[in-house]
Design a protein around this motif. Structure first.
Motif, PDB file in Angstrom:
ATOM      1  N   LYS A 266       0.736  -1.246   0.176  1.00  0.00           N
ATOM      2  CA  LYS A 266      -0.132   0.077   0.099  1.00  0.00           C
ATOM      3  C   LYS A 266       0.995   1.255  -0.054  1.00  0.00           C
ATOM      4  O   LYS A 266       0.573   2.432  -0.680  1.00  0.00           O
ATOM      5  CB  LYS A 266      -1.065   0.099   1.270  1.00  0.00           C
ATOM      6  CG  LYS A 266      -2.014   1.118   1.260  1.00  0.00           C
ATOM      7  CD  LYS A 266      -2.947   1.035   0.162  1.00  0.00           C
ATOM      8  CE  LYS A 266      -4.091   2.225  -0.036  1.00  0.00           C
ATOM      9  NZ  LYS A 266      -5.014   2.046  -0.987  1.00  0.00           N
ATOM     10  N   ALA A 267       1.891   1.103   0.929  1.00  0.00           N
ATOM     11  CA  ALA A 267       2.902   2.459   0.740  1.00  0.00           C
ATOM     12  C   ALA A 267       3.596   2.481  -0.633  1.00  0.00           C
ATOM     13  O   ALA A 267       3.704   3.636  -0.936  1.00  0.00           O
ATOM     14  CB  ALA A 267       3.962   2.129   1.866  1.00  0.00           C
ATOM     15  N   LYS A 268       3.831   1.640  -1.228  1.00  0.00           N
ATOM     16  CA  LYS A 268       4.439   1.896  -2.318  1.00  0.00           C
ATOM     17  C   LYS A 268       3.623   2.118  -3.479  1.00  0.00           C
ATOM     18  O   LYS A 268       3.869   3.385  -4.242  1.00  0.00           O
ATOM     19  CB  LYS A 268       4.886   0.142  -2.864  1.00  0.00           C
ATOM     20  CG  LYS A 268       5.891   0.049  -4.195  1.00  0.00           C
ATOM     21  CD  LYS A 268       6.466  -1.208  -4.282  1.00  0.00           C
ATOM     22  CE  LYS A 268       7.612  -1.243  -5.341  1.00  0.00           C
ATOM     23  NZ  LYS A 268       8.049  -2.531  -5.729  1.00  0.00           N
ATOM     24  N   GLU A 269       2.197   1.767  -3.495  1.00  0.00           N
ATOM     25  CA  GLU A 269       1.213   2.204  -3.984  1.00  0.00           C
ATOM     26  C   GLU A 269       1.048   3.564  -4.155  1.00  0.00           C
ATOM     27  O   GLU A 269       0.906   4.446  -4.902  1.00  0.00           O
ATOM     28  CB  GLU A 269      -0.023   1.707  -3.912  1.00  0.00           C
ATOM     29  CG  GLU A 269      -1.352   2.096  -4.648  1.00  0.00           C
ATOM     30  CD  GLU A 269      -2.845   1.502  -4.028  1.00  0.00           C
ATOM     31  OE1 GLU A 269      -3.565   2.262  -4.219  1.00  0.00           O
ATOM     32  OE2 GLU A 269      -2.412   0.261  -3.728  1.00  0.00           O
ATOM     33  N   LEU A 270       1.297   4.269  -3.040  1.00  0.00           N
ATOM     34  CA  LEU A 270       1.236   5.695  -2.446  1.00  0.00           C
ATOM     35  C   LEU A 270       2.137   6.403  -2.560  1.00  0.00           C
ATOM     36  O   LEU A 270       2.555   7.560  -2.338  1.00  0.00           O
ATOM     37  CB  LEU A 270       0.671   5.765  -1.173  1.00  0.00           C
ATOM     38  CG  LEU A 270      -0.744   5.435  -1.067  1.00  0.00           C
ATOM     39  CD1 LEU A 270      -1.301   5.467   0.568  1.00  0.00           C
ATOM     40  CD2 LEU A 270      -1.669   5.804  -1.893  1.00  0.00           C
ATOM     41  N   ASN A 271       3.614   5.716  -3.054  1.00  0.00           N
ATOM     42  CA  ASN A 271       4.923   6.250  -2.911  1.00  0.00           C
ATOM     43  C   ASN A 271       5.354   6.833  -1.587  1.00  0.00           C
ATOM     44  O   ASN A 271       5.909   8.019  -1.652  1.00  0.00           O
ATOM     45  CB  ASN A 271       4.789   7.271  -4.235  1.00  0.00           C
ATOM     46  CG  ASN A 271       6.463   7.563  -4.513  1.00  0.00           C
ATOM     47  OD1 ASN A 271       7.255   6.762  -4.324  1.00  0.00           O
ATOM     48  ND2 ASN A 271       6.655   8.874  -4.957  1.00  0.00           N
ATOM     49  N   LYS A 272       5.152   6.189  -0.815  1.00  0.00           N
ATOM     50  CA  LYS A 272       5.527   6.406   0.538  1.00  0.00           C
ATOM     51  C   LYS A 272       6.598   5.665   1.369  1.00  0.00           C
ATOM     52  O   LYS A 272       6.467   4.355   0.704  1.00  0.00           O
ATOM     53  CB  LYS A 272       4.187   6.467   1.633  1.00  0.00           C
ATOM     54  CG  LYS A 272       2.993   7.158   1.225  1.00  0.00           C
ATOM     55  CD  LYS A 272       1.856   7.261   1.994  1.00  0.00           C
ATOM     56  CE  LYS A 272       2.250   7.634   3.555  1.00  0.00           C
ATOM     57  NZ  LYS A 272       1.071   7.821   4.363  1.00  0.00           N
ATOM     58  N   ASP A 273       7.372   6.240   2.027  1.00  0.00           N
ATOM     59  CA  ASP A 273       8.564   5.443   2.587  1.00  0.00           C
ATOM     60  C   ASP A 273       8.108   5.256   4.067  1.00  0.00           C
ATOM     61  O   ASP A 273       7.891   5.975   4.696  1.00  0.00           O
ATOM     62  CB  ASP A 273       9.748   6.007   2.668  1.00  0.00           C
ATOM     63  CG  ASP A 273      10.719   6.106   1.322  1.00  0.00           C
ATOM     64  OD1 ASP A 273      10.346   5.074   0.395  1.00  0.00           O
ATOM     65  OD2 ASP A 273      10.914   7.233   0.816  1.00  0.00           O
ATOM     66  N   VAL A 274       7.537   4.071   4.465  1.00  0.00           N
ATOM     67  CA  VAL A 274       6.949   3.756   5.776  1.00  0.00           C
ATOM     68  C   VAL A 274       7.928   2.823   6.735  1.00  0.00           C
ATOM     69  O   VAL A 274       8.815   2.374   6.229  1.00  0.00           O
ATOM     70  CB  VAL A 274       5.698   2.806   5.595  1.00  0.00           C
ATOM     71  CG1 VAL A 274       4.799   3.673   4.694  1.00  0.00           C
ATOM     72  CG2 VAL A 274       6.118   1.594   4.756  1.00  0.00           C
TER      73      VAL A 274
END
Length: 501
Positions: A266-274
């Motif tokens: 999901k983070a990758k889909e939103l381009n987020k580093d989590v």
């Protein structure tokens, strides 16, 4: 050209699809544990707020201890008697839910306060061990939107945080839910726990209506609910940081793997580093940040780690102990933590009505005032060649009941002006003296006679001071002289900026 472009798009789409995280450790370890934003942040904050704030006695484990008649340990041993005398044995934990009104809650006011403290990531507890969720949930009927205050706390705090240049976190403690409330011994097939409470005739309600709340579920149901709750928050909010409390290891491994895959994808889909942390060994450290509770490390670590401290007398609000931690001590501990590649989280303890006690608010205000002046030596820094020096001994406390989830604690609150901690950023080294040494006092920064002896120094100043700072290199190290006049907020710590050539 068009065919080539279509082929390229198809190839990229296929590559992205292939790069999805799979629920196995080999795939998941491709996730970087600590992104740069996390290493830069240094300070975060969240809060413990829930049904337990209604009785506001003892701590956030009230829901368990009110049913433990023969508890002998100091921690929570008086809660059973308190509940009996104050409410009577016919009042159960679920009876407090309608009394939790949160009528004074304001996400904006809280986030303002946390931001002014200097926190770079801000969040909320999503669920504690008690099984009551703080978001609108389809998985769990026992949630703060459908019952109690009627508020989706996760959503409201998340929206307010995301309006600013800040990161959002949620904390999950629900891996222990299956063991939290006392149960009949061997009545449920689930992993053994040294922290479980078992009774022949537990006082916890056994009615079907309350089954999910009190964890009177099968092991598979508990694992399904655990993952379902996480998936809801990931889909609705996708926090930048999902903080995990101890005991997630009681959840079956395939569920833990699926959670991580869902979160990272999901983070990758939103381009987020989590970020996700491990407290113990339920996640490997090649994909999760190590968390230690109210503790530090022995030395600088290769990887970023995180620690948590409470702002009040306990994690949850206790009306009988209206105290807050000393802000000056927390500033010193912050310097200690970041000097060893750590990140600090502070946990507020609001009252049931939605007010953060003034004592905690004042502590946050003081920490923020210091960071506003001296944050240059804190934010976006990295450890120096050594973490520091000083006489204060920091060591493990062998008597600590939660030693499995902590590290070095003893001595943290004794840090003082004789102790120095280092950070660095670009061509600057910051020597943070943990207290005001007095006017025109000399101190030798010993690492400049050791690991840093070959570094060339251009100039030295003290943040917040216009005075010219005297310094010299000797066999003992870099000898600096404190300013004649104490800088503002200097009782907590003063910061020498050492510019390198």
């Amino acid at each position: 050209m068009v065919k080539l472009l279509v082929a390229l798009v198809a190839t990229v789409s296929l590559t992205n699809a292939q790069e999805k995280f799979k629920p196995n450790w080999d795939s998941l370890k491709k996730h970087k544990p600590a992104p740069e934003w996390f290493a830069d942040a240094k300070l975060g904050v969240y809060f413990h707020w829930g049904v337990y704030n209604v009785p506001a006695n003892g701590n956030e484990w009230y829901g368990r201890f009110m049913y433990e008649k023969d508890r002998r340990k100091n921690w929570g041993k008086d809660i059973y008697d308190y509940h009996t005398k104050t409410y009577g044995r016919d009042i159960d934990y679920h009876d407090f839910i309608p009394q939790w009104k949160a009528e004074k809650f304001s996400a904006k006011r809280w986030v303002d306060m946390f931001e002014n403290m200097g926190a770079k990531f801000i969040g909320t507890i999503a669920e504690h061990h008690d099984g009551f969720s703080l978001w609108k949930s389809e998985v769990n009927p026992w949630n703060s939107f459908d019952k109690g205050p009627g508020i989706d706390v996760v959503k409201e705090i998340g929206q307010e945080v995301k309006k600013r240049d800040l990161k959002f976190m949620t904390t999950f403690h629900h891996g222990f839910h299956m063991h939290f409330y006392p149960k009949k011994e061997n009545s449920f097939l689930r992993p053994l726990s040294m922290h479980a409470a078992t009774y022949k005739d537990p006082e916890v309600p056994q009615d079907e209506e309350y089954r999910i709340l009190y964890g009177n579920t099968t092991y598979k149901e508990e694992c399904d609910i655990w993952l379902g709750k996480l998936n809801e928050v990931i889909e609705s909010s996708c926090p930048d940081y999902i903080w995990m409390d101890f005991a997630q290891g009681y959840i079956k491994e395939d569920y833990r793997l699926q959670f991580l895959a869902n979160y990272f994808n999901k983070a990758k889909e939103l381009n987020k580093d989590v970020v996700v942390n491990t407290k113990g060994t339920f996640f490997p450290t090649n994909l999760a940040v190590v968390n230690v509770e109210r503790a530090t490390m022995e030395d600088i670590t290769d990887e970023v780690w995180v620690t948590d401290f409470q702002l009040g007398s306990s994690w949850g609000y206790n009306k009988d102990k209206r105290t807050a931690v000393d802000p000056q001590k927390m500033i010193k501990i912050l310097a200690e933590v970041i000097s060893k590649n750590g990140v600090m989280i502070l946990a507020a303890a609001p009252m049931a009505e939605g007010v953060i006690p003034v004592e905690q608010a004042e502590t946050m205000k003081e920490i923020g005032a210091w960071l506003q002046l001296y944050g240059e030596g804190v934010y976006s820094t990295r450890p120096f060649v050594e973490f520091g020096q000083g006489p204060t001994e920091l060591k493990r406390n062998p008597e600590d009941e939660w030693n499995d989830y902590g590290a070095i604690k003893a001595g943290l609150y004794d840090l003082n002006a004789k102790d120095i901690r280092y950070t660095k950023k670009d061509k600057n080294v910051y020597a943070i003296q943990l207290g005001w040494p007095g006017s025109k006092k000399e101190i030798a920064l010993e690492t400049f006679a050791g690991k840093a002896k070959d570094l060339k120094i251009k100039s030295i100043s003290v943040l917040g001071s216009k005075e010219r700072i005297k310094w010299k290199k000797t066999a003992d190290g870099l000898v600096v002289t404190s300013p004649k006049k104490k800088p503002a907020k200097g009782d907590a710590a003063i910061v020498y900026r050492i510019k390198l050539r």
